[in-house]
Design a protein around this motif. Structure first.
Motif, PDB file in Angstrom:
ATOM      1  N   ASP A  56     136.775 -41.190  31.783  1.00 54.63           N
ATOM      2  CA  ASP A  56     135.798 -40.484  30.955  1.00 54.63           C
ATOM      3  C   ASP A  56     135.394 -39.161  31.601  1.00 54.63           C
ATOM      4  O   ASP A  56     135.167 -38.167  30.902  1.00 54.63           O
ATOM      5  N   VAL A  58     138.100 -36.607  30.830  1.00 57.62           N
ATOM      6  CA  VAL A  58     138.007 -36.081  29.468  1.00 57.62           C
ATOM      7  C   VAL A  58     136.894 -35.038  29.381  1.00 57.62           C
ATOM      8  O   VAL A  58     137.066 -33.975  28.785  1.00 57.62           O
ATOM      9  N   SER A 109     138.056 -31.853  31.093  1.00 58.24           N
ATOM     10  CA  SER A 109     139.131 -31.124  30.412  1.00 58.24           C
ATOM     11  C   SER A 109     138.578 -30.131  29.396  1.00 58.24           C
ATOM     12  O   SER A 109     139.189 -29.101  29.135  1.00 58.24           O
ATOM     13  N   GLU A 115     143.977 -40.605  24.317  1.00 59.07           N
ATOM     14  CA  GLU A 115     143.135 -39.412  24.377  1.00 59.07           C
ATOM     15  C   GLU A 115     142.962 -38.942  25.817  1.00 59.07           C
ATOM     16  O   GLU A 115     143.029 -37.745  26.102  1.00 59.07           O
ATOM     17  N   GLN A 116     142.770 -39.884  26.725  1.00 60.64           N
ATOM     18  CA  GLN A 116     142.590 -39.530  28.129  1.00 60.64           C
ATOM     19  C   GLN A 116     143.875 -38.968  28.726  1.00 60.64           C
ATOM     20  O   GLN A 116     143.844 -38.013  29.502  1.00 60.64           O
ATOM     21  N   ALA A 127     144.247 -35.400  27.438  1.00 61.17           N
ATOM     22  CA  ALA A 127     143.333 -34.490  28.129  1.00 61.17           C
ATOM     23  C   ALA A 127     143.886 -34.122  29.503  1.00 61.17           C
ATOM     24  O   ALA A 127     143.843 -32.958  29.912  1.00 61.17           O
TER      25      ALA A 127
END
Length: 127
Positions: free
Chosen positions: A64, A67, A70, A111-112, A115
């Motif tokens: 987290d 992310v 990023s 998603e991670q 990123a």
């Protein structure tokens, strides 16, 4: 992309022009921007320290943090030292986790991973 540029144009149209501002308003705006930049720098440096605190492990909070970091690597309003610190942190993270990357990759969501790749990978010339 077109939606973002349309939103930017609307925001700029709603903002008063710089020459229409009084001296006090201009100073207030400059002070707010300086304070925002300082808060951003502190936050980004703290997140960089959190990411690098466990150089060979991957605690549950690090993805987290990656992310969140990023988002600052390409932000135009971010100071150059902030963007460079983010890119350096991602490069160091990639180097220190390279040995067990297959294992670490399983702990990251799509998603991670995106990123991480957006910051670490070099942009293509024709892209």
């Amino acid at each position: 992309i077109a939606n973002k540029s349309l939103k930017k144009k609307k925001r700029k149209a709603q903002q008063p022009a710089e020459q229409d501002l009084t001296t006090e308003e201009a100073e207030l705006r400059a002070t707010k921007e300086r304070n925002r930049a300082i808060r951003q720098q502190k936050s980004v440096f703290l997140l960089c320290a959190v990411v690098m605190a466990n150089p060979y492990g991957l605690p549950s909070y690090v993805p987290d943090a990656l992310v969140a970091l990023s988002k600052h690597s390409f932000e135009q309003r971010a100071a150059l030292n902030v963007r460079e610190m983010v890119k350096q942190t991602f490069a160091d993270f990639r180097k220190t986790h390279q040995d067990r990357w297959d294992e670490h990759r399983q702990q990251l969501t799509q998603e991670q991973l995106e990123a991480l790749e957006d910051v670490v990978s070099t942009p293509h010339y024709y892209a």
